[in-house]
Write a protein that holds these residues in place. Structure first.
Motif, PDB file in Angstrom:
ATOM      1  N   ASP A  75      43.525  -0.739  96.793  1.00 21.21           N
ATOM      2  CA  ASP A  75      43.400  -1.320  95.443  1.00 21.21           C
ATOM      3  C   ASP A  75      43.822  -0.320  94.367  1.00 21.21           C
ATOM      4  O   ASP A  75      44.504  -0.679  93.390  1.00 21.21           O
ATOM      5  CB  ASP A  75      41.953  -1.764  95.188  1.00 21.21           C
ATOM      6  CG  ASP A  75      41.573  -2.964  96.041  1.00 21.21           C
ATOM      7  OD1 ASP A  75      42.497  -3.661  96.507  1.00 21.21           O
ATOM      8  OD2 ASP A  75      40.374  -3.182  96.256  1.00 21.21           O
ATOM      9  N   LEU A  76      43.421   0.948  94.531  1.00 19.44           N
ATOM     10  CA  LEU A  76      43.746   1.968  93.531  1.00 19.44           C
ATOM     11  C   LEU A  76      45.255   2.209  93.467  1.00 19.44           C
ATOM     12  O   LEU A  76      45.836   2.296  92.381  1.00 19.44           O
ATOM     13  CB  LEU A  76      43.030   3.279  93.865  1.00 19.44           C
ATOM     14  CG  LEU A  76      43.280   4.442  92.899  1.00 19.44           C
ATOM     15  CD1 LEU A  76      42.712   4.117  91.527  1.00 19.44           C
ATOM     16  CD2 LEU A  76      42.655   5.730  93.442  1.00 19.44           C
ATOM     17  N   ARG A 130      47.615   0.175  94.221  1.00 16.56           N
ATOM     18  CA  ARG A 130      48.302  -0.984  93.661  1.00 16.56           C
ATOM     19  C   ARG A 130      48.056  -1.122  92.161  1.00 16.56           C
ATOM     20  O   ARG A 130      48.978  -1.388  91.386  1.00 16.56           O
ATOM     21  CB  ARG A 130      47.852  -2.256  94.371  1.00 16.56           C
ATOM     22  CG  ARG A 130      48.422  -2.402  95.774  1.00 16.56           C
ATOM     23  CD  ARG A 130      47.980  -3.698  96.400  1.00 16.56           C
ATOM     24  NE  ARG A 130      48.583  -3.906  97.710  1.00 16.56           N
ATOM     25  CZ  ARG A 130      48.326  -4.945  98.497  1.00 16.56           C
ATOM     26  NH1 ARG A 130      47.463  -5.876  98.105  1.00 16.56           N
ATOM     27  NH2 ARG A 130      48.920  -5.050  99.664  1.00 16.56           N
ATOM     28  N   SER A 131      46.815  -0.947  91.762  1.00 17.27           N
ATOM     29  CA  SER A 131      46.468  -1.184  90.359  1.00 17.27           C
ATOM     30  C   SER A 131      47.075  -0.133  89.433  1.00 17.27           C
ATOM     31  O   SER A 131      47.462  -0.437  88.304  1.00 17.27           O
ATOM     32  CB  SER A 131      44.943  -1.205  90.180  1.00 17.27           C
ATOM     33  OG  SER A 131      44.377   0.062  90.530  1.00 17.27           O
ATOM     34  N   THR A 132      47.174   1.099  89.895  1.00  7.45           N
ATOM     35  CA  THR A 132      47.724   2.170  89.056  1.00  7.45           C
ATOM     36  C   THR A 132      49.222   2.344  89.264  1.00  7.45           C
ATOM     37  O   THR A 132      49.864   3.060  88.492  1.00  7.45           O
ATOM     38  CB  THR A 132      47.036   3.510  89.374  1.00  7.45           C
ATOM     39  OG1 THR A 132      47.269   3.840  90.757  1.00  7.45           O
ATOM     40  CG2 THR A 132      45.537   3.426  89.120  1.00  7.45           C
ATOM     41  N   ARG A 133      49.771   1.710  90.309  1.00  6.52           N
ATOM     42  CA  ARG A 133      51.199   1.807  90.660  1.00  6.52           C
ATOM     43  C   ARG A 133      51.633   3.224  91.010  1.00  6.52           C
ATOM     44  O   ARG A 133      52.829   3.543  91.076  1.00  6.52           O
ATOM     45  CB  ARG A 133      52.078   1.271  89.520  1.00  6.52           C
ATOM     46  CG  ARG A 133      51.873  -0.194  89.216  1.00  6.52           C
ATOM     47  CD  ARG A 133      52.774  -0.657  88.073  1.00  6.52           C
ATOM     48  NE  ARG A 133      54.190  -0.478  88.371  1.00  6.52           N
ATOM     49  CZ  ARG A 133      54.923  -1.306  89.106  1.00  6.52           C
ATOM     50  NH1 ARG A 133      54.353  -2.380  89.637  1.00  6.52           N
ATOM     51  NH2 ARG A 133      56.204  -1.068  89.309  1.00  6.52           N
ATOM     52  N   GLU A 158      46.494   6.479  85.935  1.00  4.75           N
ATOM     53  CA  GLU A 158      47.534   5.711  85.241  1.00  4.75           C
ATOM     54  C   GLU A 158      48.269   6.578  84.234  1.00  4.75           C
ATOM     55  O   GLU A 158      49.496   6.517  84.104  1.00  4.75           O
ATOM     56  CB  GLU A 158      46.909   4.505  84.537  1.00  4.75           C
ATOM     57  CG  GLU A 158      46.532   3.372  85.478  1.00  4.75           C
ATOM     58  CD  GLU A 158      46.005   2.165  84.701  1.00  4.75           C
ATOM     59  OE1 GLU A 158      45.934   2.247  83.462  1.00  4.75           O
ATOM     60  OE2 GLU A 158      45.673   1.156  85.351  1.00  4.75           O
ATOM     61  N   ALA A 210      40.667   5.771  87.600  1.00  4.33           N
ATOM     62  CA  ALA A 210      41.876   4.955  87.561  1.00  4.33           C
ATOM     63  C   ALA A 210      42.658   5.142  86.267  1.00  4.33           C
ATOM     64  O   ALA A 210      43.893   5.196  86.276  1.00  4.33           O
ATOM     65  CB  ALA A 210      41.505   3.483  87.738  1.00  4.33           C
ATOM     66  N   LYS A 211      41.940   5.281  85.152  1.00  4.58           N
ATOM     67  CA  LYS A 211      42.611   5.419  83.865  1.00  4.58           C
ATOM     68  C   LYS A 211      43.392   6.724  83.788  1.00  4.58           C
ATOM     69  O   LYS A 211      44.535   6.768  83.300  1.00  4.58           O
ATOM     70  CB  LYS A 211      41.573   5.353  82.736  1.00  4.58           C
ATOM     71  CG  LYS A 211      42.197   5.328  81.345  1.00  4.58           C
ATOM     72  CD  LYS A 211      41.129   5.126  80.278  1.00  4.58           C
ATOM     73  CE  LYS A 211      41.771   5.067  78.882  1.00  4.58           C
ATOM     74  NZ  LYS A 211      40.751   4.859  77.829  1.00  4.58           N
TER      75      LYS A 211
END
Length: 303
Positions: free
Chosen positions: A42-43, A45-48, A7, A3-4
């Motif tokens: 979820d991925l 949404r969280s990372t946009r 991003e 995820a990082k």
């Protein structure tokens, strides 16, 4: 990618898009995300990353818009599959286990996987449409363009056994080429061309056109520039040529000669330049009917 890292790539893509970087740079970043992202709801949404890539579908660079559209469509399909799988698992978990027939305990149910509408056919080829195939045509931010993608899909899939995924990809490519060449979607030229292509694709007397487009023999850029004559099949051209020859032969058939009489007088202009033909329109024991035309004024009568 974790995820990082996603991003980080997403921020780099946002910066490149806002600063007007070249299409090659944007395409390179998109391809890295395409190969590295394993989409989950979820991925995304969280990372946009989904929001950022979705905005690039309206890019003026065709290759960027096309790649972004493919990625969003693929991610949407993957997320939907995960939702379907989760619903099926929940349903199985709430049901009571079936007793084993050999009496040794509960039997292990056979593994099942949710139907993948993006790669499998669920309806007969002659009944296919984008709705019947369960395809999502909401690829762009324009309702008109999305509707045209649906039109192209319906024209291409008719009678075809190609997977919905492949047909959708080709439909998007054709619409993108038409939009780039004739757009924007508010122009009548763009809409007229899409309707014309659809009519030619769904023509049952020209099935080879659909096959040639789907197989790549006719490229999207070539397809949207073809004239009405080029879109027709060889059999249609032969039929048209046959009709043309028949009409020409009929036009050259000698017409029945009309006799000219100076004894007949026109009741309109009084001239005695009258042509006539005879026909037996009554019983055989009665005289024949004369069909007369004045060569001077054109008046016609029978007697």
């Amino acid at each position: 990618m974790d995820a990082k890292e996603i991003e980080t790539k997403t921020k780099a893509l946002t910066k490149a898009a806002s600063s007007g970087e070249s299409p090659a740079t944007l395409t390179s970043l998109l391809k890295e995300l395409q190969s590295g992202v394993r989409a989950t709801e979820d991925l995304l949404r969280s990372t946009r990353v989904g929001i950022v890539v979705n905005k690039l579908k309206t890019s003026k660079a065709p290759e960027v818009a096309r790649l972004a559209s493919e990625m969003v469509s693929k991610w949407r399909t993957e997320v939907n599959k995960q939702k379907q799988a989760g619903g099926a698992a929940s349903s199985r978990g709430s049901s009571s286990p079936r007793p084993a027939q050999n009496g040794t305990g509960a039997s292990t149910p056979a593994k099942t996987t949710p139907s993948d509408k993006a790669s499998k056919l669920s309806v007969p080829p002659d009944k296919r449409t984008w709705k019947a195939d369960g395809v999502d045509t909401n690829v762009t931010t324009s309702k008109v363009r999305d509707s045209c993608i649906g039109l192209m899909y319906d024209g291409l899939c008719l009678g075809s056994t190609e997977s919905p995924k492949d047909v959708l990809k080709k439909a998007i490519a054709v619409e993108t080429a038409a939009h780039d060449h004739l757009g924007p979607d508010t122009k009548e030229a763009y809409r007229t061309k899409m309707r014309s292509l659809f009519q030619n694709l769904k023509n049952k007397s020209n099935p080879t056109l659909r096959v040639r487009v789907l197989s790549g023999e006719i490229k999207p850029d070539q397809f949207i520039r073809m004239s009405s004559d080029e879109l027709r099949s060889d059999s249609q051209r032969e039929a048209d040529e046959k009709i043309k020859k028949e009409n020409m032969n009929n036009a050259m058939v000698a017409q029945a000669e009309r006799s000219i009489s100076t004894s007949l007088q026109c009741g309109k202009c009084g001239q005695r330049k009258v042509t006539y033909t005879e026909a037996q329109t009554r019983s055989a024991d009665e005289p024949m009917t004369l069909f007369c035309t004045c060569m001077n004024c054109g008046k016609s009568w029978k007697q």
